[in-house]
Design a protein around this motif. Structure first.
Motif, PDB file in Angstrom:
ATOM      1  N   LYS A 106       0.863  -1.181   0.000  1.00 33.30           N
ATOM      2  CA  LYS A 106       0.000   0.000   0.000  1.00 33.30           C
ATOM      3  C   LYS A 106       0.900   1.230   0.000  1.00 33.30           C
ATOM      4  N   LEU A 107       0.605   2.163  -0.893  1.00 32.57           N
ATOM      5  CA  LEU A 107       1.458   3.345  -1.003  1.00 32.57           C
ATOM      6  C   LEU A 107       0.713   4.436  -1.756  1.00 32.57           C
ATOM      7  N   THR A 108       0.850   5.665  -1.298  1.00 31.46           N
ATOM      8  CA  THR A 108       0.251   6.819  -1.976  1.00 31.46           C
ATOM      9  C   THR A 108       1.328   7.867  -2.211  1.00 31.46           C
ATOM     10  N   VAL A 109       1.383   8.382  -3.439  1.00 31.80           N
ATOM     11  CA  VAL A 109       2.330   9.438  -3.803  1.00 31.80           C
ATOM     12  C   VAL A 109       1.511  10.657  -4.202  1.00 31.80           C
ATOM     13  N   GLU A 110       1.751  11.766  -3.528  1.00 31.13           N
ATOM     14  CA  GLU A 110       0.986  12.977  -3.773  1.00 31.13           C
ATOM     15  C   GLU A 110       1.529  13.722  -4.993  1.00 31.13           C
ATOM     16  N   PRO A 111       0.679  14.539  -5.644  1.00 26.75           N
ATOM     17  CA  PRO A 111       1.132  15.308  -6.814  1.00 26.75           C
ATOM     18  C   PRO A 111       2.341  16.181  -6.471  1.00 26.75           C
ATOM     19  N   VAL A 142      19.401  10.241  -2.691  1.00 24.64           N
ATOM     20  CA  VAL A 142      17.965  10.407  -2.428  1.00 24.64           C
ATOM     21  C   VAL A 142      17.668  10.861  -1.009  1.00 24.64           C
ATOM     22  N   GLN A 143      18.698  11.184  -0.236  1.00 24.82           N
ATOM     23  CA  GLN A 143      18.417  11.521   1.166  1.00 24.82           C
ATOM     24  C   GLN A 143      17.649  12.824   1.314  1.00 24.82           C
ATOM     25  N   HIS A 144      17.602  13.637   0.231  1.00 19.33           N
ATOM     26  CA  HIS A 144      16.842  14.892   0.302  1.00 19.33           C
ATOM     27  C   HIS A 144      15.476  14.769  -0.362  1.00 19.33           C
ATOM     28  N   ALA A 145      15.038  13.554  -0.689  1.00 19.28           N
ATOM     29  CA  ALA A 145      13.701  13.344  -1.254  1.00 19.28           C
ATOM     30  C   ALA A 145      12.652  13.702  -0.208  1.00 19.28           C
ATOM     31  N   ASP A 146      11.437  14.046  -0.674  1.00 19.85           N
ATOM     32  CA  ASP A 146      10.360  14.382   0.265  1.00 19.85           C
ATOM     33  C   ASP A 146      10.096  13.221   1.215  1.00 19.85           C
ATOM     34  N   ARG A 147      10.027  12.015   0.644  1.00 21.54           N
ATOM     35  CA  ARG A 147       9.872  10.822   1.470  1.00 21.54           C
ATOM     36  C   ARG A 147      10.681   9.683   0.840  1.00 21.54           C
ATOM     37  N   ILE A 148      11.029   8.739   1.694  1.00 24.40           N
ATOM     38  CA  ILE A 148      11.752   7.555   1.237  1.00 24.40           C
ATOM     39  C   ILE A 148      10.966   6.335   1.685  1.00 24.40           C
ATOM     40  N   ALA A 149      10.651   5.451   0.704  1.00 28.70           N
ATOM     41  CA  ALA A 149       9.929   4.217   1.014  1.00 28.70           C
ATOM     42  C   ALA A 149      10.929   3.060   1.001  1.00 28.70           C
ATOM     43  N   VAL A 150      10.959   2.305   2.080  1.00 26.69           N
ATOM     44  CA  VAL A 150      11.868   1.163   2.192  1.00 26.69           C
ATOM     45  C   VAL A 150      11.095  -0.096   1.813  1.00 26.69           C
ATOM     46  N   ILE A 151      11.552  -0.769   0.755  1.00 26.88           N
ATOM     47  CA  ILE A 151      10.880  -1.961   0.240  1.00 26.88           C
ATOM     48  C   ILE A 151      11.771  -3.172   0.527  1.00 26.88           C
ATOM     49  N   ASP A 152      11.155  -4.251   1.011  1.00 30.28           N
ATOM     50  CA  ASP A 152      11.903  -5.483   1.244  1.00 30.28           C
ATOM     51  C   ASP A 152      10.981  -6.664   0.981  1.00 30.28           C
ATOM     52  N   GLN A 153      11.410  -7.570   0.101  1.00 32.82           N
ATOM     53  CA  GLN A 153      10.644  -8.764  -0.260  1.00 32.82           C
ATOM     54  C   GLN A 153       9.225  -8.414  -0.706  1.00 32.82           C
ATOM     55  N   ALA A 202       8.882   0.458   5.725  1.00 29.96           N
ATOM     56  CA  ALA A 202       8.996   1.749   6.414  1.00 29.96           C
ATOM     57  C   ALA A 202       8.904   2.865   5.388  1.00 29.96           C
ATOM     58  N   ILE A 203       8.456   4.050   5.838  1.00 32.68           N
ATOM     59  CA  ILE A 203       8.393   5.210   4.962  1.00 32.68           C
ATOM     60  C   ILE A 203       8.576   6.472   5.805  1.00 32.68           C
ATOM     61  N   GLY A 204       9.296   7.427   5.290  1.00 28.88           N
ATOM     62  CA  GLY A 204       9.551   8.673   6.019  1.00 28.88           C
ATOM     63  C   GLY A 204      10.711   9.421   5.392  1.00 28.88           C
ATOM     64  N   THR A 205      11.195  10.444   6.097  1.00 29.38           N
ATOM     65  CA  THR A 205      12.358  11.181   5.618  1.00 29.38           C
ATOM     66  C   THR A 205      13.624  10.411   5.982  1.00 29.38           C
ATOM     67  N   HIS A 206      14.737  10.887   5.460  1.00 30.19           N
ATOM     68  CA  HIS A 206      16.018  10.236   5.738  1.00 30.19           C
ATOM     69  C   HIS A 206      16.270  10.169   7.243  1.00 30.19           C
ATOM     70  N   ARG A 207      16.061  11.279   7.930  1.00 25.66           N
ATOM     71  CA  ARG A 207      16.320  11.304   9.377  1.00 25.66           C
ATOM     72  C   ARG A 207      15.371  10.390  10.132  1.00 25.66           C
ATOM     73  N   GLN A 208      14.110  10.407   9.747  1.00 32.19           N
ATOM     74  CA  GLN A 208      13.132   9.548  10.414  1.00 32.19           C
ATOM     75  C   GLN A 208      13.490   8.074  10.257  1.00 32.19           C
ATOM     76  N   LEU A 209      13.881   7.706   9.067  1.00 31.15           N
ATOM     77  CA  LEU A 209      14.175   6.297   8.797  1.00 31.15           C
ATOM     78  C   LEU A 209      15.453   5.838   9.484  1.00 31.15           C
TER      79      LEU A 209
END
Length: 589
Positions: free
Chosen positions: A367-372, A545-556, A561-568
């Motif tokens: 499940k994932l949503t990307v805003e305009p 990509v550490q300055h992207a609005d959000r980073i989605a971590v995909i595994d298998q 996880a999803i969030g900013t670089h610092r959050q992750l």
């Protein structure tokens, strides 16, 4: 097996008729010319009879002149008819094969990518070239020969009966003996012809694969192994061809022995009748002529049948390509998207497994949503499913479960072409094509001006190196951009994506092939390039990509996880481990 094979044969015949049908007028004219030339050839037998009985036997110069004049008139008519037949039949063959190639290519470019995973492109190429060339030879030559000689056989037998029923009975008795080997060997030739075409395709496939990766072949000194494997492939093709040739050779030999043997018996009987005065020398000469016509026509038929069998195999292979259906098609209840979407992408409980690898799933309940206008980075180990998400967004495949929404519309309700015009893709291995630099940048937008092409190249920091090429933007590139560095190819691909100006940008390791200086330039330009666009970035190097609005971590195939670089760094053990490995390595260097 026989029912299945006859079904495939009928399919090949229907294929041939489908492409000949638009040229019915030319085909009828060619058939008319063929009938006329066959009739003229057969009538020459009567000319020979008149020449012998009224010209030679009567010793009359006047009758001889008449006979020779009639004979020359027939020769002239035969020449005109043969010209017409040859031109029309050859024209139909070339025209039909051009149409076949065009239709097969038009069909292939719309098939879903999954089809090409299970079918080698080099094998398909062989069908599109070698098989269609064989069809051209058959439609433009062999089929005409078959019809002509079939008419000659039928007409010759009729005239043989008219000339001398007694002698004809000898020829007729030999016919079943001739037909039997044609039917027996013809079936074997048909099976071997299909196998031969498949083995030839294997040869072409191996050549294309090896030469396409020649640097890797030579880098690993793999030439000797490839020579051995190619030799085995060539020998396999030769062995099938040898068996096919042997069957055809036996077929031709038997036909010659049986037919000409019957002619020899007939000559002996006829000669005795001439000596006894029961028939004239002219009748015997005409009968010999017709017998030779029938015998040579049978011999030609036996050869042509082998060619027709090969063509049937080629036709089957072409028909199989045209019968392939894309799994990704526009739905019956087609919807249209807005001329330019805002770029909101929503993935709802997506589950997907590649048909060739049903387990484990590549995407599992994501499940994932990307805003305009948002920049979302996708990170994770290799094989986590990141590139698969791009395949699903572009609808190269449909998920087995869940939905993908673009601005609230289910993309499965859109025409694939309508959907894909909203995306611009820069792949990890950029695809460049044979043509000029300008052609490659303009690939996704054919109506772009030279100024727009140059502006896109400048934004991708490709303009400077393009000007250093021999002819600048008009420089011709080799296959797959041969002659350019990886960074140069990547910047051309970025320029192409920029020129399309789609609202959603897909970057699959877009800077992975760039040197440090080029990557720095691209990183400086990325904020401007992504402005106003929804951007999804696949990256293994987290620094990009550490300055992207959000980073989605995909595994298998799952979103872990999803969030900013610092959050992750604080919340995701997987991301923190990846970051520690990469940034520690950078520090050590």
């Amino acid at each position: 097996m026989l029912n299945r094979f006859s079904s495939r044969q009928r399919q090949a015949l229907r294929l041939g008729w489908r492409f000949i049908r638009p040229y019915r007028t030319q085909a009828l004219l060619a058939l008319l010319a063929l009938i006329v030339t066959a009739a003229i050839t057969l009538s020459m037998g009567q000319g020979i009879r008149l020449l012998v009985d009224q010209g030679f036997m009567t010793q009359s110069p006047h009758l001889l002149n008449q006979s020779i004049g009639l004979f020359l008139l027939l020769v002239l008519a035969l020449a005109i008819g043969t010209f017409s037949r040859f031109y029309l039949v050859s024209w139909i063959g070339e025209r039909c094969v051009a149409d076949i190639r065009q239709q097969v290519f038009d069909h292939l470019v719309y098939l879903h990518p999954g089809f090409f995973e299970s079918n080698r492109s080099s094998e398909i190429q062989s069908r599109l070239t070698a098989d269609t060339t064989l069809l051209q030879s058959v439609i433009g030559s062999s089929l005409s020969l078959f019809l002509r000689n079939a008419l000659m056989v039928l007409g010759g037998i009729v005239l043989l009966f008219v000339t001398n029923p007694k002698l004809t009975s000898i020829v007729v008795l030999a016919l079943p003996l001739v037909l039997a080997p044609i039917l027996i060997f013809g079936r074997r030739v048909r099976n071997l012809s299909r196998q031969s075409q498949d083995r030839v395709a294997d040869v072409g496939s191996y050549v294309a694969e090896t030469l396409g990766q020649i640097k890797t072949v030579q880098a690993y000194n793999h030439q000797s192994s490839d020579q051995q494997r190619f030799g085995a492939t060539v020998e396999a093709a030769f062995e099938v061809a040898r068996k096919r040739i042997l069957q055809r050779a036996w077929l031709i030999t038997l036909v010659i022995v049986l037919v000409l043997g019957a002619v020899g018996v007939m000559l002996w009987v006829g000669g005795m009748d001439v000596i006894a005065g029961r028939i004239s020398g002219g009748e015997l000469a005409a009968f010999v002529f017709y017998s030779l016509i029938v015998g040579s026509a049978f011999g030609t038929l036996s050869e042509v049948i082998g060619e027709l069998q090969r063509a049937a195999g080629a036709g089957e292979r072409i028909a199989e390509l045209l019968a392939a259906r894309s799994e990704i098609v526009a739905p019956a209840d087609l919807q249209r998207s807005a001329p330019r979407v805002s770029g909101r992408v929503e993935l709802q409980d997506i589950r997907f497994a590649y048909p060739s690898r049903p387990t484990p799933p590549a995407i599992d309940g994501l499940k994932l949503t990307v805003e305009p206008g948002e920049t979302l980075a996708l990170v994770g180990p290799s094989g986590a499913g990141k590139s698969t998400l791009f395949d699903l967004l572009l609808r190269f495949y449909d998920p087995q479960q869940g939905r993908i929404l673009l601005d609230g519309q289910d993309i499965s309700c859109l025409d694939p072409q309508d959907l894909r015009r909203h995306f611009a893709l820069v792949a990890q291995n950029p695809a460049l094509f044979f043509g000029t630099v300008e052609d490659n940048i303009r690939y996704g937008r054919a109506d772009a001006t030279a100024e727009q092409v140059e502006a896109a190249a400048r934004s991708a920091h490709a303009h400077e190196f393009i000007l250093q090429l021999p002819k600048g933007y008009q420089t011709h590139l080799g296959d797959a951009g041969l002659g350019l560095s990886g960074g140069q190819r990547q910047r051309l691909a970025i320029a192409r994506a920029l020129l399309v100006d789609a609202p959603i940008l897909l970057l699959d390791e877009a800077t992975s092939a760039l040197d440090a200086q080029s990557e720095h330039l691209i990183q400086q330009a990325l904020p401007t390039l992504m402005s106003g666009r929804t951007t999804l970035v696949i990256a293994h190097r987290l620094a990009t990509v550490q300055h992207a609005d959000r980073i989605a971590v995909i595994d298998q195939g799952r979103l872990v996880a999803i969030g900013t670089h610092r959050q992750l760094i604080a919340q995701s053990p997987l991301y923190a481990r990846l970051a520690a490995l990469q940034f520690n390595n950078v520090t050590e260097m």
